[in-house]
Design an enzyme around this catalytic site. Sequence first.
Site, PDB file in Angstrom:
ATOM      1  N   CYS A  72       0.829  -1.199   0.000  1.00 59.32           N
ATOM      2  CA  CYS A  72       0.000   0.000   0.000  1.00 59.32           C
ATOM      3  C   CYS A  72       0.863   1.249   0.000  1.00 59.32           C
ATOM      4  O   CYS A  72       0.741   2.113  -0.865  1.00 59.32           O
ATOM      5  CB  CYS A  72      -0.932  -0.005   1.211  1.00 59.32           C
ATOM      6  SG  CYS A  72      -1.997   1.454   1.273  1.00 59.32           S
ATOM      7  N   GLU A 104      -4.774  -5.582  -2.760  1.00 61.45           N
ATOM      8  CA  GLU A 104      -4.836  -4.238  -3.344  1.00 61.45           C
ATOM      9  C   GLU A 104      -5.601  -4.266  -4.668  1.00 61.45           C
ATOM     10  O   GLU A 104      -6.384  -3.363  -4.964  1.00 61.45           O
ATOM     11  CB  GLU A 104      -3.427  -3.683  -3.579  1.00 61.45           C
ATOM     12  CG  GLU A 104      -2.736  -3.152  -2.336  1.00 61.45           C
ATOM     13  CD  GLU A 104      -3.254  -1.792  -1.908  1.00 61.45           C
ATOM     14  OE1 GLU A 104      -4.206  -1.267  -2.543  1.00 61.45           O
ATOM     15  OE2 GLU A 104      -2.726  -1.260  -0.928  1.00 61.45           O
TER      16      GLU A 104
END
Length: 223
Positions: free
Chosen positions: A138, A213
């Site tokens: 991230c 993600e």
Amino acid sequence: MTYGATFPLWRKAAGDHWPAYTRHPFVEGMKDGSLPRTSFLHYLVQDYVFLRHFSRAWALAVTKADTLEEMRSCAATVHALLNEEIQLHVKVCASEGISEEALFAAEEAPANIAYTRYVLDAGHSGDFLDLLAALAPCVLGYGEIGARLAREASRDTYKDWIGTYASADYQEACASVGALIDSAIQRRIGSQPEASPRWPALCERFRTATRLEVGFWDMGLHP
């Protein structure tokens, strides 16, 4: 952008999942301005919820750290998340008539639950390296995406988002996290991490978080 020595190795180990994340249709839609505003706002609301849990994960990293330097680095990241990055979400949503109270009360999407709980579980069940490997996609992925979109974006529809992650402050934060990962690896498994029995599991942590993600962008693209 390399953000240290470990990150390129983890990114390579993620295989095709990495470009599926960093060049996802959601990302490319921000680049050319074609991303529907409803999709962006849905993502932004969910990302506000995500950042709250992500902040808890970085706070957990403070308790998993071995040195005062590691603790300070993790605490600085918590501060940046809660007092800087999250303000992008509050500002943009406020301009669309969504209050911070509404953001805080938003129902968490399943993809959000899957990702944030995976990261927190990595920290609770594993050690500092497990947690960093789950956190890294991230932080560093957004840095990579922001820097690329700042160069390539053909429209300024999403310039606030792009500007946040391409900014000198965010890029410096990525460099700091990359250095933290490198030093943590060096301290715990040595200067040749790929030779360590732990290496495959750490790569798998990073790869799984990268897959999550991709799922997060999928969720944003199809509200």
